[in-house]
Design a protein around this motif. Sequence first.
Motif, PDB file in Angstrom:
ATOM      1  N   GLY A   1      -8.204  22.785  21.436  1.00 25.63           N
ATOM      2  CA  GLY A   1      -8.974  23.669  20.570  1.00 25.63           C
ATOM      3  C   GLY A   1      -8.113  24.335  19.517  1.00 25.63           C
ATOM      4  N   LEU A   2      -6.882  24.720  19.889  1.00 25.42           N
ATOM      5  CA  LEU A   2      -5.967  25.318  18.924  1.00 25.42           C
ATOM      6  C   LEU A   2      -5.625  24.344  17.805  1.00 25.42           C
ATOM      7  N   LEU A   3      -5.404  23.084  18.180  1.00 22.26           N
ATOM      8  CA  LEU A   3      -5.045  22.085  17.171  1.00 22.26           C
ATOM      9  C   LEU A   3      -6.205  21.807  16.228  1.00 22.26           C
ATOM     10  N   VAL A   4      -7.411  21.681  16.791  1.00 23.85           N
ATOM     11  CA  VAL A   4      -8.586  21.433  15.950  1.00 23.85           C
ATOM     12  C   VAL A   4      -8.797  22.603  14.995  1.00 23.85           C
ATOM     13  N   GLN A   5      -8.706  23.819  15.512  1.00 26.31           N
ATOM     14  CA  GLN A   5      -8.899  24.994  14.658  1.00 26.31           C
ATOM     15  C   GLN A   5      -7.875  25.021  13.527  1.00 26.31           C
ATOM     16  N   SER A   6      -6.621  24.673  13.847  1.00 21.24           N
ATOM     17  CA  SER A   6      -5.578  24.666  12.828  1.00 21.24           C
ATOM     18  C   SER A   6      -5.885  23.660  11.727  1.00 21.24           C
ATOM     19  N   LEU A   7      -6.381  22.486  12.107  1.00 17.82           N
ATOM     20  CA  LEU A   7      -6.713  21.459  11.121  1.00 17.82           C
ATOM     21  C   LEU A   7      -7.917  21.861  10.279  1.00 17.82           C
ATOM     22  N   VAL A   8      -8.925  22.411  10.941  1.00 17.00           N
ATOM     23  CA  VAL A   8     -10.138  22.821  10.215  1.00 17.00           C
ATOM     24  C   VAL A   8      -9.810  23.920   9.208  1.00 17.00           C
ATOM     25  N   GLU A   9      -8.954  24.855   9.600  1.00 19.09           N
ATOM     26  CA  GLU A   9      -8.574  25.934   8.686  1.00 19.09           C
ATOM     27  C   GLU A   9      -7.838  25.422   7.458  1.00 19.09           C
ATOM     28  N   LYS A  10      -7.269  24.238   7.553  1.00 21.82           N
ATOM     29  CA  LYS A  10      -6.581  23.636   6.406  1.00 21.82           C
ATOM     30  C   LYS A  10      -7.514  22.713   5.610  1.00 21.82           C
ATOM     31  N   GLY A  11      -8.802  22.730   5.977  1.00 20.69           N
ATOM     32  CA  GLY A  11      -9.786  22.005   5.197  1.00 20.69           C
ATOM     33  C   GLY A  11     -10.176  20.636   5.716  1.00 20.69           C
ATOM     34  N   HIS A  12      -9.709  20.249   6.886  1.00 24.71           N
ATOM     35  CA  HIS A  12     -10.040  18.936   7.439  1.00 24.71           C
ATOM     36  C   HIS A  12     -11.319  19.011   8.268  1.00 24.71           C
ATOM     37  N   SER A  13     -12.181  18.036   8.071  1.00 26.85           N
ATOM     38  CA  SER A  13     -13.428  17.991   8.837  1.00 26.85           C
ATOM     39  C   SER A  13     -13.638  16.645   9.519  1.00 26.85           C
ATOM     40  N   SER A  14     -13.000  15.603   9.006  1.00 26.97           N
ATOM     41  CA  SER A  14     -13.071  14.281   9.639  1.00 26.97           C
ATOM     42  C   SER A  14     -11.749  14.041  10.349  1.00 26.97           C
ATOM     43  N   ILE A  15     -11.762  14.266  11.670  1.00 27.85           N
ATOM     44  CA  ILE A  15     -10.531  14.243  12.471  1.00 27.85           C
ATOM     45  C   ILE A  15     -10.653  13.181  13.550  1.00 27.85           C
ATOM     46  N   ALA A  16      -9.651  12.329  13.652  1.00 26.09           N
ATOM     47  CA  ALA A  16      -9.620  11.283  14.672  1.00 26.09           C
ATOM     48  C   ALA A  16      -8.711  11.707  15.818  1.00 26.09           C
ATOM     49  N   GLY A  17      -8.837  11.018  16.952  1.00 26.29           N
ATOM     50  CA  GLY A  17      -8.028  11.361  18.118  1.00 26.29           C
ATOM     51  C   GLY A  17      -7.456  10.136  18.802  1.00 26.29           C
ATOM     52  N   ILE A  18      -6.232  10.273  19.331  1.00 23.88           N
ATOM     53  CA  ILE A  18      -5.565   9.199  20.059  1.00 23.88           C
ATOM     54  C   ILE A  18      -5.124   9.758  21.405  1.00 23.88           C
ATOM     55  N   PHE A  19      -5.642   9.183  22.501  1.00 23.56           N
ATOM     56  CA  PHE A  19      -5.413   9.751  23.824  1.00 23.56           C
ATOM     57  C   PHE A  19      -5.077   8.663  24.843  1.00 23.56           C
ATOM     58  N   GLN A  20      -4.374   9.075  25.906  1.00 23.79           N
ATOM     59  CA  GLN A  20      -3.974   8.129  26.947  1.00 23.79           C
ATOM     60  C   GLN A  20      -5.049   8.066  28.024  1.00 23.79           C
TER      61      GLN A  20
END
Length: 382
Positions: free
Chosen positions: A188-207
């Motif tokens: 949640g912290l990472l998503v919030q940080s990205l959104v605050e910088k103007g990003h709305s289309s965010i992809a994810g890579i997970f194990q």
Amino acid sequence: MAIKYKWLVEQLREIISDSIQKGSNKLPTEQELAARYRVSRQTVRAALAVLEDEREIRRIKGSGAYITGLSSLEDRNIVGILIPDEQQYEYPALINDIRVALAAEGFSCKVYPTHNHVDQERQILQFLLKSPLRALIVEPVKSALPSPNTELYQRLIQRGTSILFLGCAYPQLSQIPVIYEDNLYGAGLLVQSLVEKGHSSIAGIFQMDDQRGLERYQGFLDAMQNQGLTVPDRNICWYTTQELDDFRQSRDISFLKKFLERITPDCTAFICEDDFIAWLLWEELSLGQEKKIATHASLSSSLQNTGFTAASAGHSFEATIALATFNTSYLTTSGLLCATTLTHQTHQPGTLAAHMSINKLKGLPVSSQEVPWQLSLPKSHN
């Protein structure tokens, strides 16, 4: 008295062993011991002095005798560490922190790399059953999958081995304490940080085969939903231990290449499972220092020696691509990389693991503890 106090030393060692199993750290008083074994207090003091000389107990004037967790036999003061790797990524620093904290209390450690493979873990556990160590610190192998090795852990526990899990625990062994992270909150912290910088289309890579990967994915989805954002299925990449092995053996990152070919064209940010994946993605996207990139990637210092050089893939991404990942690294902390990461307080995971293991050997109660995530803001580049 000579015969009596030597006999009493062995009786006290049995009390120490029973106390540790019961979670008790303090021995009975001299008066209680004298009454229980029908000996003089002078004999009790002589026996306690032997145990103190051999560092098995510590006496505090006016308080009593306390278990140190140490054995009079040096080879019984070794804590085993089962961990994926002892030479790459964050593991050397983690092992060193554990080793330093153990040494301060008179213990040493021995590392057993599992390479995150069930077969290797099984071989190690079978070897340890022949001569069990008194304590193990373990990062579970493929923790998102049912483990065929939990019965071996149960046998070690029955043989007196104290076990502590790092990162997550096997569901079948939920009684074992674990040092864990709140990965849902961290994502949640990472998503919030990205959104605050103007990003709305965010992809994810997970194990896929690691429990922490599933937690981070769930946290990612929850945080995106809370922001009113959706995540198309094509913007999620799953990988396994086998695909990491493929890279290490043949530099094969086809799983990442295929992912980048299918993601939505409006994607401007990625959240990565860990430092290693962030590094591979960085290279594949050809993100160089000559570009002005808003990056949140943290790259492990040991990756500098992988021999994997920057590719000229020519992907048609915007000039500003943000990478977000868990953990910090040499490149981030040294300022070589402008990055925002999730990190822990310096030395905390390893030191905490050592102290919890020692406390279990002392007979002190030990329960699972969280290692909090901290958001680390990037150093600005001129």
